[in-house]
Motif scaffolding. Structure first.
Motif, mmCIF file in Angstrom:
data_model
loop_
_atom_site.group_PDB
_atom_site.id
_atom_site.type_symbol
_atom_site.label_atom_id
_atom_site.label_comp_id
_atom_site.label_asym_id
_atom_site.label_seq_id
_atom_site.Cartn_x
_atom_site.Cartn_y
_atom_site.Cartn_z
ATOM 1 N N ARG A 47 22.308 -28.407 8.079
ATOM 2 C CA ARG A 47 20.696 -27.942 7.866
ATOM 3 C C ARG A 47 21.084 -26.711 7.911
ATOM 4 O O ARG A 47 21.435 -25.680 8.756
ATOM 5 C CB ARG A 47 19.819 -28.617 9.430
ATOM 6 N N PRO A 48 19.574 -26.129 7.507
ATOM 7 C CA PRO A 48 19.222 -24.241 7.780
ATOM 8 C C PRO A 48 18.980 -23.877 8.877
ATOM 9 O O PRO A 48 18.005 -24.884 10.071
ATOM 10 C CB PRO A 48 18.170 -24.615 7.038
ATOM 11 N N GLY A 49 19.346 -22.544 9.110
ATOM 12 C CA GLY A 49 18.818 -22.339 10.698
ATOM 13 C C GLY A 49 19.592 -23.262 12.046
ATOM 14 O O GLY A 49 20.689 -23.164 12.926
ATOM 15 N N GLY A 50 19.044 -24.429 12.051
ATOM 16 C CA GLY A 50 20.396 -25.040 13.132
ATOM 17 C C GLY A 50 20.205 -24.961 14.225
ATOM 18 O O GLY A 50 20.337 -26.038 15.416
ATOM 19 N N ASP A 51 19.400 -24.049 15.125
ATOM 20 C CA ASP A 51 19.503 -23.685 16.701
ATOM 21 C C ASP A 51 18.636 -24.733 17.281
ATOM 22 O O ASP A 51 17.667 -25.823 16.426
ATOM 23 C CB ASP A 51 18.868 -22.530 16.586
ATOM 24 N N LYS A 52 18.478 -23.994 18.892
ATOM 25 C CA LYS A 52 18.646 -25.758 19.757
ATOM 26 C C LYS A 52 16.386 -26.224 18.345
ATOM 27 O O LYS A 52 16.239 -27.302 18.122
ATOM 28 C CB LYS A 52 17.968 -24.608 20.309
ATOM 29 N N GLY A 53 16.159 -24.679 18.179
ATOM 30 C CA GLY A 53 14.834 -25.545 17.309
ATOM 31 C C GLY A 53 14.749 -26.318 16.373
ATOM 32 O O GLY A 53 13.628 -26.493 15.984
ATOM 33 N N LYS A 54 15.781 -26.526 15.517
ATOM 34 C CA LYS A 54 15.722 -27.646 14.289
ATOM 35 C C LYS A 54 16.718 -28.447 14.471
ATOM 36 O O LYS A 54 16.853 -29.364 13.593
ATOM 37 C CB LYS A 54 16.165 -26.864 13.184
ATOM 38 N N ARG A 55 17.028 -28.894 15.428
ATOM 39 C CA ARG A 55 17.616 -29.883 16.221
ATOM 40 C C ARG A 55 17.166 -31.355 16.149
ATOM 41 O O ARG A 55 15.633 -31.214 16.489
ATOM 42 C CB ARG A 55 19.027 -30.158 16.773
ATOM 43 N N ARG A 56 17.383 -32.537 15.409
ATOM 44 C CA ARG A 56 17.012 -33.396 14.737
ATOM 45 C C ARG A 56 17.793 -34.604 16.178
ATOM 46 O O ARG A 56 17.705 -35.561 15.704
ATOM 47 C CB ARG A 56 16.200 -34.086 14.118
ATOM 48 N N TYR A 96 27.945 -18.815 6.022
ATOM 49 C CA TYR A 96 28.937 -19.012 6.556
ATOM 50 C C TYR A 96 28.599 -20.415 7.706
ATOM 51 O O TYR A 96 27.287 -21.186 8.083
ATOM 52 C CB TYR A 96 29.093 -18.302 7.522
ATOM 53 N N VAL A 97 29.076 -21.392 8.548
ATOM 54 C CA VAL A 97 29.077 -22.300 9.121
ATOM 55 C C VAL A 97 28.612 -22.073 10.670
ATOM 56 O O VAL A 97 29.193 -20.991 11.407
ATOM 57 C CB VAL A 97 30.391 -23.135 9.348
ATOM 58 N N LYS A 98 27.415 -22.499 11.121
ATOM 59 C CA LYS A 98 27.409 -22.405 12.198
ATOM 60 C C LYS A 98 27.608 -22.156 13.254
ATOM 61 O O LYS A 98 28.029 -23.552 13.549
ATOM 62 C CB LYS A 98 25.504 -22.033 12.771
ATOM 63 N N GLU A 99 28.362 -21.581 13.744
ATOM 64 C CA GLU A 99 28.801 -22.142 15.561
ATOM 65 C C GLU A 99 28.061 -22.488 16.757
ATOM 66 O O GLU A 99 27.171 -21.686 17.078
ATOM 67 C CB GLU A 99 29.841 -20.748 16.208
ATOM 68 N N ARG A 100 28.098 -23.848 17.297
ATOM 69 C CA ARG A 100 27.374 -24.166 18.617
ATOM 70 C C ARG A 100 28.263 -23.480 20.267
ATOM 71 O O ARG A 100 29.037 -24.264 20.023
ATOM 72 C CB ARG A 100 26.853 -25.376 18.867
#
Length: 784
Positions: free
Chosen positions: A774-783, A465-469
């Motif tokens: 990108r996997p996960g994508g939460d705050k910890g993985k944004r670039r 699924y697509v992660k919703e921010r």
């Protein structure tokens, strides 16, 4: 072909067919049937040839066999379709190569593989990248340093031949082992890799047929003709197709570490978890102030926390507290050397490859609730409208009162009356004001959508699924952006003339005008006009476009291409600003558990806060370049793991129908991205029902020859999942065909009858490109 004798038989046939005129050698060791008259003459038996009286020219009679009967209907014979199989042309024989290597200018550069047919050599000695066909590379691999000889140009681009490989950066290959007769060949997973690796029996080390392996090349042939590099199996990952085998193979393919060196683990275990009173006395104490963390539900490394208290003047003091990693990881230690080498944590679909050992990342440095933790903080005085009055930076100690998952924080934002609801709602309100200020100053809103997986205990994907921010994600991001920006500004303004104090900046330059113009033309195909005449209004134009495409079929395609049009963000000591965020100065300060540049920023900031002199720029810039390269490699590995899991998920829905959007077009097929899960696969042009389609690349579309039907970027289509190849990480689709069966059967018959007509290049493998998410994508993985 697995033996020298077998290859020599094939090579002899090829030379005979070429010399007889039946085959013509084309670029990069491909052979094409010659024109019909020459091929006809070549198949005429000698006894049936008649000569003219005047010029002795042979007159062809009816051939004994047709060209199609001799070779089949596909007019192109391609090089190396199976492991250990090669077609060298006469021009590539060793003696011919030696003749080619004489004369001409030579330059030195770095190899960048573009396809399995050619590479580019990037050199400071050449204004343009030099194209080198893979049969002229001397088995150089991506990243290797080579010396090459220029030999003119082709299609306006310089071309050359590699004369010598000066430095091989990583002579290792990941692929499937194929065994026959006691010897093996490793067929690379990387589709850009243009050779197989021969493995003698004594170098197999117990590896079995069909296993995914890591092979180290021990011997490179002096010429490219007729031989493969020789290697030995370093590690076997198990039978290809299994989750552990494939994920471990991805790790090996990108050179990711499997474990920490023993001396690093020993150092980390030896660090005391006690905080001395002397250490506390040197820090600002926040332990009695309301503090909490907000992270993904499955996170274990909490590297940032927020605190909030009301000041006597009615303003709010919001603290952004970051794990004080550099207190524990000292220069000159094995921990430091390993962190510098890794440079970043890598987030694959089913695991994290951390930059620091678990003792630090999930223990000492992690800002776990109800524990005293050492932090490096950026503390801001703000009013409820987001106006900033004051900033403070320094070492602190905190005691987190609560660990929130994003979902819990979001419930409070949406009105749930529970613990810390008032604080979270207030901080969310201030964050929205900060965000509005950013966009008013010119920040860009384009972002690629990110994919997440639901996995079972064995790592098998149960859902995609697509992660919703939501607001909780955006709130945390906004305060992290504020801290990163203000730290960069603080160091930059410490000295008001050049040379400024050395600092690690996160830089994102304005897009290249030519690429921007190309993107504008693409957007126009969908009816969206971009006014590029005023560079100062570029961000406004892009944000307006983002709003226009929201919810439309072309949304993801437009937004993805917009992001690709932008320059890539890098680390550097040059304060060039961040175009996408509209910041004049920006750094990475908020994630030192998983990013080495943040550790660098911490050390530099601490040094300057203590009155230290300017730091030499050269070594810092080199570390910035290394970190940028490692970040790119990590992103590629993450995409590969996503693609594998997408293919694995789609392998359970073969034959099912989905709605998708055209996301790419090539001469051989069109890529379609399924809307609900972002899985991307290919529909071959030759298999589209109802017509024969050709690519109109200038207009981003394909056109039917007979019906003139147009299919273009962003079109919504119904597709059926035809195949999902786990070994190649490819997905094949076919378009839904609702025509009567009689029409379908008539078309199939027509296609069979016309299949002998050349229609261009038709490769044997097909599939999808890696997803942009990108996997996960939460705050910890944004670039950013």
């Amino acid at each position: 072909m697995t033996t020298k004798e077998q290859r020599e038989v094939v090579f002899a046939h090829l030379r005979d067919l070429k010399s007889s005129g039946m085959l013509t050698a084309v670029s990069n060791d491909e052979y094409r049937l010659t024109d019909p008259e020459a091929a006809l003459a070549a198949t005429v038996p000698a006894s049936s040839k008649k000569r003219r009286k005047d010029d002795n020219t042979p007159v062809p009679a009816k051939p004994a066999r047709s060209v199609q009967a001799e070779f089949g209907n596909d007019p192109v014979v391609h090089r190396r379709r199976e492991a250990g199989f090669d077609f060298p042309s006469d021009e590539l024989r060793p003696e011919a190569r030696r003749r080619q290597d004489s004369g001409g200018d030579t330059i030195t550069g770095t190899v960048a593989l573009a396809t399995d047919n050619f590479a580019f050599v990037i050199s400071e000695e050449s204004e343009s990248d030099v194209r080198v066909f893979t049969d002229r590379l001397k088995f150089a691999m991506h990243g290797d340093t080579v010396r090459l000889r220029l030999r003119g140009s082709r299609d306006g681009r310089p071309v050359g031949d590699v004369v010598e490989v000066l430095n091989r950066v990583r002579p290792e290959v990941v692929g499937r082992l194929q065994l026959q007769g006691g010897i093996g060949f490793v067929k690379p997973d990387n589709r850009k890799m243009y050779f197989d690796v021969f493995v003698p029996f004594e170098n197999l080390h117990g590896a079995q047929h069909g296993e995914k392996v890591l092979v180290r090349i021990t011997e490179f042939p002096e010429s490219d003709a007729g031989r493969s590099p020789v290697g030995e199996i370093v590690r076997s990952f198990g039978q290809a197709g299994g989750n552990e085998a494939e994920i471990n193979a991805i790790m090996a393919e990108f050179g990711l570490p499997f474990e920490f060196p023993n001396e690093v683990e020993v150092e980390s275990e030896a660090i005391s978890d006690q905080i001395s009173e002397d250490e506390i006395s040197r820090r600002r104490d926040f332990r009695n102030i309301t503090t909490f963390t907000i992270d993904p539900a499955d996170a274990k490394d909490f590297d940032d926390a927020l605190s909030i208290q009301k000041l006597e003047n009615g303003h709010w003091e919001i603290g952004v507290h970051i794990a004080d990693v550099t207190h524990y990881v000292k220069p000159g230690t094995e921990l430091e050397r390993e962190a510098k080498h890794r440079a970043t944590s890598v987030y694959l679909v089913d695991r994290v490859i951390p930059m620091l050992p678990e003792r630090l990342s999930n223990g000492l440095c992690s800002l776990r609730p109800h524990e005293d933790k050492l932090t490096f903080s950026a503390v801001f005085e703000l009013d409820e409208n987001g106006k900033l009055y004051d900033s403070w930076f320094g070492k602190t100690i905190i005691h987190s009162d609560r660990r929130f998952a994003y979902e819990e924080a979001q419930e409070r934002i949406e009105g749930l009356e529970a613990d810390y609801t008032e604080e979270i709602q207030l901080m969310n309100s201030i964050a929205k004001k900060l965000c509005a200020q950013r966009f008013k100053q010119g920040a860009i809103s384009f972002e690629t959508q990110e994919v997440k997986f639901k996995l079972d205990a064995e790592g098998k994907p149960l859902g995609v699924y697509v992660k919703e921010r939501k607001d909780a994600h955006k709130m945390i991001e906004e305060f992290m952006l504020l801290a990163n920006r203000k730290v960069a500004e603080f160091v930059f303004k410490l000295k008001n003339r050049k040379p400024r104090f050395t600092m690690v900046y996160r830089v994102h330059e304005a897009p290249d005008p030519d690429r921007l113009q190309t993107f504008a033309l693409f957007a126009k195909k969908f009816g969206h006009d971009l006014d590029l005449s005023n560079p100062k209004k570029l961000s406004t134009e892009l944000n307006d476009l983002s709003s226009e495409v929201m919810g439309r079929p072309e949304q993801n395609v437009i937004q993805t291409l917009a992001v690709r049009t932008m320059s890539k963000a890098i680390y550097t000591t040059e304060p060039l600003g961040h175009f996408g965020l509209a910041f004049d100065h920006y750094s990475h300060f908020t994630s030192p558990i998983r990013r080495y540049p943040d550790m660098m920023a911490h050390r530099l900031l601490e040094h300057y806060l203590e009155g230290g002199k300017n730091v030499e720029v050269g070594p810092v810039e080199e570390e910035c370049k290394h970190s940028s390269e490692r970040e790119k490699l990590a992103a590629s590995a993450e995409r590969a793991s996503i693609k594998y899991k997408q293919v694995e998920f789609m392998s359970d829905v073969i034959g099912e129908t989905f709605t998708g959007v055209v996301s790419g077009l090539t001469e051989r097929g069109m890529y379609v991205e399924i809307e609900e899960n972002k899985c991307e696969g290919m529909v071959r042009l030759s298999e589209i029902p109802g017509d024969f389609f050709e690519l109109d690349k200038d207009n981003y579309r394909i056109v039917g020859q007979r019906t003139k039907r147009i299919i273009q970027f962003g079109d919504e289509l119904q597709v059926v999942v035809k195949a999902a190849n786990l070994l190649d990480r490819t997905i094949d689709f076919e378009l839904v065909d609702n025509r009567p069966d009689s029409v379908k059967q008539r078309e199939q018959q027509e296609r069979r009858e016309n299949s002998g007509r050349p229609r261009g290049y038709r490769p044997e493998r097909s599939g999808g490109r890696p997803s942009g998410g990108r996997p996960g994508g939460d705050k910890g993985k944004r670039r950013r």
